[in-house]
Design a protein around this motif. Structure first.
Motif: not given
Length: 172
Positions: A27-28, A91-101
């Motif tokens: 949805a984002r 999917n967790a990154f895309a749903a949260a709207g942020t990525m951490q790596h």
């Protein structure tokens, strides 16, 4: 609640969470074209990095990632990983709207980054790769960790990946 209801709930809850995360991720909208305009305005030679990689190396790494989505990643995690942990992470990154790596982790099998490349040259390469990706009409290759992604999903992955790395860059 009886044992059977408990077991049904125990099995249904993770599936519902996974499906909900995927729906939220889909949805984002991630405005990659807008990000390109932002990158074009950056004064590349006045930027500094707070991380291990210099600004040029960050831009080179990001350009590699975008390029490989069109042309293929040098190495990939197992298909099992891509369809389980990799897919869940994306999917967790895309749903949260942020990525951490880890921001100093190279793409597996990618050529070494060259710290002597001027930052403006590396930034121009990144912008060029993004413009090629945006206009790309061909098939996309599986991501080395996330597996098969649609173009919309790659928009998300690239946008979030670039934003995560930009957290290390500031005006000097």
């Amino acid at each position: 609640m009886n044992r059977r209801q408990f077991l049904q709930l125990a099995l249904a809850a993770p599936a519902a969470a996974i499906i909900g995360t995927k729906v939220a991720a889909m949805a984002r909208h991630y405005p990659l074209e807008q990000l390109v305009l932002t990158l074009k305005r950056l004064p590349a030679n006045k930027l500094s990095s707070s991380g291990i990689w210099n600004v040029s190396e960050i831009f080179q790494h990001l350009a590699q990632s975008v390029r490989y989505s069109r042309l293929g990643y040098p190495l990939a995690n197992s298909t099992l990983f891509q369809y389980t942990a990799g897919s869940l992470a994306f999917n967790a990154f895309a749903a949260a709207g942020t990525m951490q790596h880890p921001l100093d982790e190279a793409i597996p099998g990618a050529p070494a980054l060259v710290n002597a490349v001027p930052a403006d040259v590396a930034l121009a390469e990144l912008i060029h790769e993004l413009e090629l990706f945006i206009s790309w009409q061909g098939d996309l290759t599986p991501h080395f960790a996330y597996g098969n992604l649609t173009k919309q999903q790659y928009y998300s992955a690239h946008y979030l990946h670039i934003q995560n790395h930009l957290e290390q860059i500031s005006l000097s």
